[in-house]
Design an enzyme around this catalytic site. Structure first.
Site, PDB file in Angstrom:
ATOM      1  N   CYS A  45       0.890  -1.190  -0.011  1.00  0.00           N
ATOM      2  CA  CYS A  45      -0.028   0.098  -0.226  1.00  0.00           C
ATOM      3  C   CYS A  45       0.858   1.249  -0.011  1.00  0.00           C
ATOM      4  O   CYS A  45       0.499   2.219  -0.456  1.00  0.00           O
ATOM      5  CB  CYS A  45      -0.867   0.019   1.302  1.00  0.00           C
ATOM      6  SG  CYS A  45      -2.039  -1.459   1.195  1.00  0.00           S
ATOM      7  N   THR A  46       1.976   1.159   0.511  1.00  0.00           N
ATOM      8  CA  THR A  46       2.683   2.374   0.927  1.00  0.00           C
ATOM      9  C   THR A  46       3.505   2.726  -0.442  1.00  0.00           C
ATOM     10  O   THR A  46       3.391   3.869  -1.003  1.00  0.00           O
ATOM     11  CB  THR A  46       4.022   2.110   1.845  1.00  0.00           C
ATOM     12  OG1 THR A  46       3.307   1.923   3.011  1.00  0.00           O
ATOM     13  CG2 THR A  46       4.963   3.314   1.674  1.00  0.00           C
TER      14      THR A  46
END
Length: 209
Positions: A45-46
């Site tokens: 997600c980062t």
């Protein structure tokens, strides 16, 4: 509820790290790239949030507003964004929906129980200025999105709206497009004065660049 292509995107009012937004009002006359991720402070997600921020000019050029979502709070988003900016060398400014109660994720069918009961899978909704859902994609939690493809489909949708064309497999900007069978040869003469190549009566390609 499952949203299909052509449905009106369900409106909602919700908190983000940038304050409260209502989807339809916030979108205005823009396209929207609405995408979910499983959780803040997670590795895939980062990278996705960072890539979206890095592509801000590309989205702007397409009159498209990114809107993220996860089942975390706005305060958690704010803390995580500092990590995103640091590790991905970017400046994330687009809003991320705070959906700790899962209301929006359930509304948009982003919770897939075989993946998680509380975290959203990697859903994508491309929404046009009329608030219609034009494309949906769903990725599992373990697979990051291909942002080249996301930009490509936005380009294809927007060109299709402007020129009444379809795009072939692996189409890229500048490549030939397809004249849909629903357009007669007579009408095509007015729409495509540059002419076309007829590979079959149902398969006509033309250059619209």
């Amino acid at each position: 509820m499952t949203l299909h292509i052509g449905d009106t995107a369900l409106d909602f009012t919700v908190d983000t790290q940038n304050g409260e937004i209502s989807l339809h009002d916030w979108a205005g006359d823009s396209w929207v790239f609405f995408f979910s991720h499983p959780a803040d402070f997670t590795p895939v997600c980062t990278t996705e949030m960072g890539r979206t921020a890095q592509l801000a000019e590309q989205f702007d050029a397409r009159n498209t507003k990114p809107l993220g979502l996860s089942t975390d709070t706005a305060d958690e988003h704010r803390k995580w964004i500092a990590d995103v900016n640091d590790t991905q060398n970017t400046n994330l400014t687009f809003p991320i929906v705070a959906d700790a109660d899962l209301a929006i994720a359930k509304m948009y069918d982003m919770i897939h129980p075989d993946e998680s009961e509380t975290a959203a899978v990697r859903s994508v909704f491309i929404i046009d200025p009329d608030k219609k859902v034009r494309l949906t994609m769903t990725y599992p939690m373990s697979v990051g999105r291909n942002f080249d493809e996301i930009l490509r489909v936005i380009d294809a949708l927007q060109l299709s709206d402007r020129k009444r064309i379809a795009t072939p497999a692996d189409w890229q900007i500048g490549k030939e497009v397809i004249i849909p069978p629903s357009i007669s040869d007579e009408e095509a003469k007015g729409l495509f004065p540059q002419g076309w190549t007829e590979h079959r009566p149902y398969l006509r390609t033309t250059d619209v660049s």
